[in-house]
Design an enzyme around this catalytic site. Sequence first.
Site, PDB file in Angstrom:
ATOM      1  CB  CYS A   1      -0.942   0.001   1.200  1.00  0.00           C
ATOM      2  SG  CYS A   1      -2.153  -1.348   1.181  1.00  0.00           S
TER       3      CYS A   1
ATOM      4  CG  HIS B   1      -0.282   2.957   4.505  1.00  0.00           C
ATOM      5  ND1 HIS B   1      -1.167   1.914   4.314  1.00  0.00           N
ATOM      6  CD2 HIS B   1       0.339   2.704   5.687  1.00  0.00           C
ATOM      7  CE1 HIS B   1      -1.070   1.063   5.312  1.00  0.00           C
ATOM      8  NE2 HIS B   1      -0.174   1.524   6.164  1.00  0.00           N
TER       9      HIS B   1
END
Length: 549
Positions: free
Chosen positions: A73, A127
Site C-alpha cells: 500500500c 497510507h
Amino acid sequence: MKSPLTGSVLTTLICLAISPAMAKPKNVLLICIDDLKPSLGCYDDPVAHTPAIDALARRGLLFEAAYCNQAVCSPSRNALMTGLRPQTIGIYDLPTNFRKGAPGAVTVAEHFKANGYRTEALGKIMHRGHGNVEDSASWTVPHFVAKAPLYLNPESTANGRKDSRGGTRGAATEIGDTNDDEAYFDGLIAKEAIARLENAAANPDEPFFIAVGFIRPHLPFVAPKKYWDLYDADKIPMPEFLKAPEGAPDYAVHSGGELRQYSDMPLKGKIDEAKTRHLIHGYYAATSYADAQIGRVLEALDANQLSENTIVVLWGDHGWHLGDHSIWCKHTNFEQAARIPLIIADPDGAGNARTSALIETVDLYPTLAELAGIPEKAGLDGISQAAVVKDPGVTLRDHVIHVYPRGGKLGRAIRTERFRMVEWKRPGASSDAAEFELYDYQIDPLETRSLASDDPDTLAKLQAILATHPEAKPQYREYSAEEIAAREAAIAKRVDAFKKRDENSDGKLSLEEFLSRQPDPDEAPKRFPVFDSNSDGFLTENEYVNAGK
C-alpha cells in the site's frame, strides 16, 4: 455606420472565445481502491459483478497493461502522489512517511492546488497507520476519514487473535447482516463524496481535485450479504497453479502472513480448498460492494452535471494473490500482485476503448497535469501518457519497472509486453552477485517456470534495460546519536585497517594485501570478490570500508 460582421469573422471570434486558453479548467475525480486486482467485468472476468466500473470503462479508456511500482500500500500510493518510484525515494515499507525520503517532493494534489484547484481527500489515499500519516500539505481542507465498525456480526470477533502489532484480529471474512451499505466504511465514504460533489457544483468557478479512497476489497473481506449473494459459490474460479515457479529463489514467494493473522486462518500450512473458495468468494463480494459505492459517486457526478468537464481516474494500488502459487495477499513481483486496473475517462479522450500500452503508477501524475492543462512538473520518474488517452493506439513505453524487497535484497523487475525479469540483490551491490527470475508470458502466463538459466539472450536484453535505470536507494532509516557515533567509530577502524594493509600506499588493496593478517585465512578469500563491487581485482578504500555495499 459599422459594417455587420461577416460569417467568417463571427466564426473566428466564437472560436477565440472558447479557445483552450480560455476554457474552463477540467476537474479531477481520482478514485483509489485498496487491493483491487483486475478481477472486473470490463477486464473480461466472466464471474465479476462490477456494473459501475464496467460503465466507467465504457465512458473512458481501459489500460490492459497497467502496473504498480511496488505491490504494497504505502510505497504504491507514494508513487501515485509523488510521481517518484520507491527506489528513487528509498522507502519500501509501510511506516516511513514519504517526506523523510523525499522532503522536497511536491505531490500531484499540491501541484493542482498551486494551480488554483481546491484539493480534497476522502478515505484511503496516502497510507495511514503503522505510524504513517496523511499528507496535510496536499489538501485544501482536512482529510476526511469515516468512522464505521470493521465488523457488524458479533461472531466475527468472538475468537480474536493477537496480531504482529499487538492488536486483535477477527475473522478474514464477514457476510454482513445488513442491507445498509453505509453500515461499513466505504458506504460512508461514498456518502461524503456525494456531498463534496454537490458542493463543487454549487461553486462552479473553483476547479476541484477530489481523491476518493475505498478500502475494499482489502482484508477482511466484509460486505453486506446481498453482495455475497451475487455469486454462486460453486462457480467461484479457483487458482490453477499452486506451486512456486520452478527455478525461482525461495524468497520470491511468501507464506501470506497478512492473511494468517486473522482469527479463522491457519497460522501455517496449506489453506484447504473449502477455505480457499470461501476467501475468493469474499474477495469478489467485497469488490462488488466497492463497485456499488463507486457507482453512487459516479451517479452524483452525472446528477450534478459535472461529468462533461471532469477527468475520472479509477486506480487500484496493486494486485492480489488469490491462492495462485499458493500465495495470498500482495507482497511479490509476480503478475497477480503487480498488475492493476486503471481506467481514465477524459471528456476529450477516447471512450469505450482499450489500450495495450504499458503504463506505471508514476505516470498518472504527469498524465493528469497534461490532461488538465496545468504546467508539467519537472523531476518526476513518470511520463505523461495523455497522448495514449487521446489515441489508444499510441505506445510510449517499451517496459515498466517495479520492485519488492525481501530479506535485505531488493527485487527489481522489468516487465515488457512479453517478458518479466527480476534481479535480486542488495541496493548498491554488484549485479554479478544477483539472482534472477525470467518469465515468458506468451508461453507461460501462469509463471510455472523461471527461464533465467535457459534463455541467456533474453535475460541479457532485459538486464541491459535495467542498467538504464538508476541504482535503487536502500531503505531510508533514521539513526540515533549513539548509532551514528558507533558507525563513525567503526568506519574509522576500517579506514585504519585499510591503510595498514595497503603496504605500497597506492590507495587500493590487492588480494595478497587483503589477506594479510586476516584472523580467518580460510574464509577471508571468499569475502574479497564480495567486497570488490566493480570486479577489477582490487579493493578501494570505499569498497573495503563498506564491504562492497
